[in-house]
Write a protein that holds these residues in place. Structure first.
Motif, mmCIF file in Angstrom:
data_model
loop_
_atom_site.group_PDB
_atom_site.id
_atom_site.type_symbol
_atom_site.label_atom_id
_atom_site.label_comp_id
_atom_site.label_asym_id
_atom_site.label_seq_id
_atom_site.Cartn_x
_atom_site.Cartn_y
_atom_site.Cartn_z
ATOM 1 N N GLY A 139 143.923 117.784 41.842
ATOM 2 C CA GLY A 139 143.242 116.526 42.094
ATOM 3 C C GLY A 139 141.859 116.764 42.650
ATOM 4 O O GLY A 139 141.235 117.790 42.400
ATOM 5 N N LEU A 183 149.919 109.162 40.709
ATOM 6 C CA LEU A 183 148.668 109.546 41.361
ATOM 7 C C LEU A 183 148.756 109.150 42.825
ATOM 8 O O LEU A 183 149.165 108.037 43.138
ATOM 9 C CB LEU A 183 147.494 108.835 40.698
ATOM 10 N N HIS A 190 146.767 108.688 46.476
ATOM 11 C CA HIS A 190 145.524 108.568 47.234
ATOM 12 C C HIS A 190 145.861 108.708 48.704
ATOM 13 O O HIS A 190 146.810 108.094 49.188
ATOM 14 C CB HIS A 190 144.874 107.189 47.031
ATOM 15 N N THR A 236 142.368 112.451 46.160
ATOM 16 C CA THR A 236 143.175 111.943 45.063
ATOM 17 C C THR A 236 143.843 113.112 44.374
ATOM 18 O O THR A 236 143.213 114.125 44.123
ATOM 19 C CB THR A 236 142.281 111.200 44.039
ATOM 20 N N THR A 287 141.529 101.845 40.255
ATOM 21 C CA THR A 287 142.226 102.966 39.633
ATOM 22 C C THR A 287 143.370 102.422 38.784
ATOM 23 O O THR A 287 144.135 101.579 39.244
ATOM 24 C CB THR A 287 142.792 103.909 40.715
#
Length: 79
Positions: free
Chosen positions: A24, A44, A46, A74, A37
């Motif tokens: 990432g 994914l 964050h 990320t 996003t």
């Protein structure tokens, strides 16, 4: 960065990033931006410098308002 993905009127930049499994983007700043996003496939995650974190599954949309002083990382934690 691809210069063809910048300057769309009020839309500053549109990134089309492919995040590899278990990789990432390390912590990085955003300044005065609205960030959207969309997860096409996989998951994914964050995480920010204030301790907030969220894992987004496929098909998720996340909106983030970035002022100043916060860093975000990320990554795709699961293959």
């Amino acid at each position: 960065r691809n210069p063809a993905n910048t300057n769309f009127g009020v839309l500053r930049v549109m990134n089309d990033d492919l995040v590899q499994p278990l990789r990432g983007f390390g912590p990085h700043p955003h300044r005065e931006a609205e960030i959207c996003t969309y997860v096409v496939d996989g998951e994914l995650t964050h995480q920010d410098s204030m301790g907030n974190g969220e894992t987004l599954p496929r098909g998720s949309i996340q909106f983030m308002t970035a002022g100043t002083g916060v860093r975000v990382g990320t990554g795709q934690l699961l293959a």
